[in-house]
Design a protein around this motif. Sequence first.
Motif, mmCIF file in Angstrom:
data_model
loop_
_atom_site.group_PDB
_atom_site.id
_atom_site.type_symbol
_atom_site.label_atom_id
_atom_site.label_comp_id
_atom_site.label_asym_id
_atom_site.label_seq_id
_atom_site.Cartn_x
_atom_site.Cartn_y
_atom_site.Cartn_z
ATOM 1 N N GLN A 89 0.850 -1.189 0.000
ATOM 2 C CA GLN A 89 0.000 0.000 0.000
ATOM 3 C C GLN A 89 0.892 1.247 0.000
ATOM 4 O OE1 GLN A 89 -3.739 1.572 2.701
ATOM 5 N NE2 GLN A 89 -1.980 0.793 3.809
ATOM 6 N N VAL A 90 0.504 2.237 -0.778
ATOM 7 C CA VAL A 90 1.226 3.509 -0.778
ATOM 8 C C VAL A 90 0.281 4.604 -0.299
ATOM 9 C CG1 VAL A 90 2.584 5.160 -2.111
ATOM 10 C CG2 VAL A 90 2.604 2.743 -2.749
ATOM 11 N N ILE A 91 0.738 5.379 0.678
ATOM 12 C CA ILE A 91 -0.038 6.514 1.183
ATOM 13 C C ILE A 91 0.594 7.776 0.617
ATOM 14 C CG2 ILE A 91 -0.777 7.806 3.225
ATOM 15 C CD1 ILE A 91 0.111 4.114 3.505
ATOM 16 N N PHE A 92 -0.066 8.366 -0.372
ATOM 17 C CA PHE A 92 0.427 9.579 -1.009
ATOM 18 C C PHE A 92 -0.057 10.813 -0.247
ATOM 19 C CE2 PHE A 92 0.236 6.600 -4.704
ATOM 20 C CZ PHE A 92 1.574 6.651 -5.066
ATOM 21 N N LYS A 93 0.380 11.974 -0.715
ATOM 22 C CA LYS A 93 -0.089 13.227 -0.115
ATOM 23 C C LYS A 93 -1.582 13.335 -0.319
ATOM 24 C CE LYS A 93 4.297 15.511 -1.157
ATOM 25 N NZ LYS A 93 4.998 16.429 -2.063
ATOM 26 N N GLY A 94 -2.219 14.020 0.578
ATOM 27 C CA GLY A 94 -3.663 14.202 0.402
ATOM 28 C C GLY A 94 -4.470 14.031 1.667
ATOM 29 N N PHE A 327 4.758 5.233 3.291
ATOM 30 C CA PHE A 327 4.193 6.552 3.560
ATOM 31 C C PHE A 327 4.957 7.602 2.757
ATOM 32 C CE2 PHE A 327 2.143 4.188 6.775
ATOM 33 C CZ PHE A 327 1.041 4.919 7.194
ATOM 34 N N PHE A 328 4.368 7.942 1.601
ATOM 35 C CA PHE A 328 4.923 8.970 0.713
ATOM 36 C C PHE A 328 4.110 10.254 0.839
ATOM 37 C CE2 PHE A 328 6.700 5.709 -2.562
ATOM 38 C CZ PHE A 328 7.653 5.321 -1.628
ATOM 39 N N ASP A 329 3.663 10.536 2.066
ATOM 40 C CA ASP A 329 2.785 11.679 2.300
ATOM 41 C C ASP A 329 3.560 12.958 2.570
ATOM 42 O OD1 ASP A 329 3.677 10.379 4.589
ATOM 43 O OD2 ASP A 329 1.989 11.014 5.816
ATOM 44 N N GLU A 330 4.888 12.900 2.442
ATOM 45 C CA GLU A 330 5.735 14.091 2.540
ATOM 46 C C GLU A 330 6.565 14.201 1.262
ATOM 47 O OE1 GLU A 330 5.619 16.386 4.730
ATOM 48 O OE2 GLU A 330 4.604 15.526 6.477
ATOM 49 N N ASP A 331 7.419 15.204 1.191
ATOM 50 C CA ASP A 331 8.175 15.491 -0.026
ATOM 51 C C ASP A 331 9.247 14.429 -0.269
ATOM 52 O OD1 ASP A 331 9.909 16.528 -1.988
ATOM 53 O OD2 ASP A 331 9.469 18.590 -1.421
ATOM 54 N N PHE A 332 9.058 13.625 -1.308
ATOM 55 C CA PHE A 332 9.969 12.542 -1.668
ATOM 56 C C PHE A 332 11.361 13.082 -2.000
ATOM 57 C CE2 PHE A 332 11.826 9.284 -4.350
ATOM 58 C CZ PHE A 332 11.282 8.085 -3.929
ATOM 59 N N GLY A 333 11.400 14.150 -2.817
ATOM 60 C CA GLY A 333 12.675 14.717 -3.251
ATOM 61 C C GLY A 333 13.477 15.302 -2.106
ATOM 62 N N LEU A 334 12.794 15.964 -1.177
ATOM 63 C CA LEU A 334 13.483 16.574 -0.036
ATOM 64 C C LEU A 334 14.118 15.498 0.841
ATOM 65 C CD1 LEU A 334 14.203 18.971 1.789
ATOM 66 C CD2 LEU A 334 11.966 18.681 2.890
ATOM 67 N N HIS A 335 13.384 14.418 1.093
ATOM 68 C CA HIS A 335 13.938 13.354 1.926
ATOM 69 C C HIS A 335 15.163 12.726 1.252
ATOM 70 C CE1 HIS A 335 13.127 9.540 4.578
ATOM 71 N NE2 HIS A 335 14.333 10.020 4.718
ATOM 72 N N ALA A 336 15.079 12.480 -0.050
ATOM 73 C CA ALA A 336 16.215 11.908 -0.771
ATOM 74 C C ALA A 336 17.419 12.843 -0.701
ATOM 75 C CB ALA A 336 15.833 11.638 -2.225
ATOM 76 N N GLU A 337 17.185 14.130 -0.830
ATOM 77 C CA GLU A 337 18.271 15.113 -0.757
ATOM 78 C C GLU A 337 18.938 15.084 0.623
ATOM 79 O OE1 GLU A 337 18.731 19.903 -0.354
ATOM 80 O OE2 GLU A 337 17.127 19.174 -1.659
#
Length: 491
Positions: A89-94, A327-337
Amino acid sequence: MSKHVIVIGAGFAGLSAATTLAQQGCRVTLLEKNEGPGGRARQFQAEGFTFDMGPSWYWMPDIFEQYFAKFGRKVSDYYDLVRLDPSYQVIFKGPEAVDIPAAMSELRALFERFEPGSGARLDEFLRQAAYKYQVGIGKFVHMPGRSLLEFADPRLLVDAVRLDLLQSMHKHVRKFFKDPRLLELVEFPILFLGATSENTPALYSLMNYADLALGTWYPMGGMHKIVEGMVALAREQGVEIEYNAAVEQIVVENGRTTGVQTAAGFRPADAVVAGADYHHAEQHLLAPEWRTYSEDYWDKRTMAPSSLLFYLGINKRLPNLRHHNLFFDEDFGLHAEEIYENPKWPSRPLFYVSAPSQTDPSVAPEGSENMFLLVPVAPNLPDPETTREHYYNFIMERLERHCGTSIRDAVVYKRSYAHQDFIDDYHSYKGNAYGLANTLRQTAILKPSLKSKKVSNLYFTGQLTVPGPGVPPSLISGQVVAGEVMKEMKN
C-alpha cells in the motif's frame, strides 16, 4: 579436495559462500560473532511477538529458487512462500491510500486512472526493464568484477548500451510517466541503492520489473525462515558453523593468510572469505601492510543509507494497514536530498511500515499486531535516544492518522535500532544498513575487489563488494566469490 576454508560471518553472503564451497569439496568452517545466523536478517522474540530485524521485502523469487536448485533442493523444501496481493500500500499526499495490485491487468488500470495513456506506457517500460533484469541479473551480477576483460565480449558491450548504463533513472522514467504519484512509485525501489534518481543509472529500472512483474512474496514465519533454510542446507553440505566466535585477526605470513585468530585461539585455513563488513575486515582484522585500501579511500566511498527502526508489539489489530505500507505523504525529493546530497536527520521523512501479522498470525499473539517501522536516513549520524524518540512520535502521529485510531497507548513492546546498533552488532561502516551505494562510479570493477590485492588467498563477499546491496545480490555474491576461490585453488 580437502582444502580448509574459513568464512567469516553467517549473513546471506557468508552462508552462500560457505555452502557453495562445501559442495565443491572444501572443508568449511563458518565463524559468526553473534549468537545466531542471519546477520542483518536476524530474528528475535519478545512478549509473544516474533520480529525480523532487517530485510522484510522478498523480491526476485527466481534468485532464491536458483540458489537452492544448485544443491538439488527447492525453496519449498525449507519454507512456505506466499505471494502478497495487494503487493503493498502507498499513502500519497492528500492523504490518498492506494493498493498496488499483484495482477498486471489491475496494475495497468491503476496507472491509467492516475494518468490516461500510462497503462500502455507501463507495458513498454516493463518490457525494457525485463530485458535489463534478464541481462543484468543473468550476466553482469555474476561477474567477479576483477578485470575489464570480463566485459570484452562484444555481445556484452551491445547489452551494456541497451541497459542504459549512461542514462539516469530520473530521465528514463520521465519518458514514460508524468504523474508525480507514478514517478514516486517507480522511483522508490532505488531509494535504498545509495543515490538520488538523478545519479542512479537507468539500469536499475530492473528493480521495477522485480517489483511490479515478479511480485512481492513472504515466507510464512518471517524472513528469518530463509536464513533457517540456508543454515539447514549448509549443514547438509557439511559446513561447520560456530556462533559467538568473533574473529580478532586475519593472520598473514609472506603474502598469504594462514588462518584467523579468535578468543579461543588460532584457526588455520588454506583460504579465508570475509563475509563480515568489508571495511572492518580490512581495516581492523588485517595488519596495515596487508590492507589494499586506505582509510581515506573508505571515507570517500558513497554509502547506501542507514535506517532508524522501531520494533513494536501492539495489543490490538489496526485498520487500514497492509503487510507493506509506504508513507509517501511528505516530499519525496526533499527526503532523498537529506539522505544523499545534504546528509542530515530528515526534516519531514518518508517512512515504511511492515505489519507481517496482516499475513501471518504466527508472528503476534492473537488479536495483536506486529509492526516494524523504518525511516531511511543518511549514514554516519549521531543517534541519541532523544533523536530516536522525536522521530518515533513524528511518524506515529501520521500512522495513527492513517489508521484512524490511537496506537501509542496500545504499544506493549518497543525497541529502537539505528546507526550505533548497526556498528555494535555488525561492525557496519558509518552505521550503514545497506552497504555500498550502487552509483555508476561504484559499479562492477569500481567496487572494492572481492579478492585482496595483497593477500593471495583472502577474499571478500557481501554488500560492500560485487554485485551490491540487497538479499538476492548477497546470495549471488557468495556464489561468485566461491567460484573465484575454487578456480584459484585448482591452479
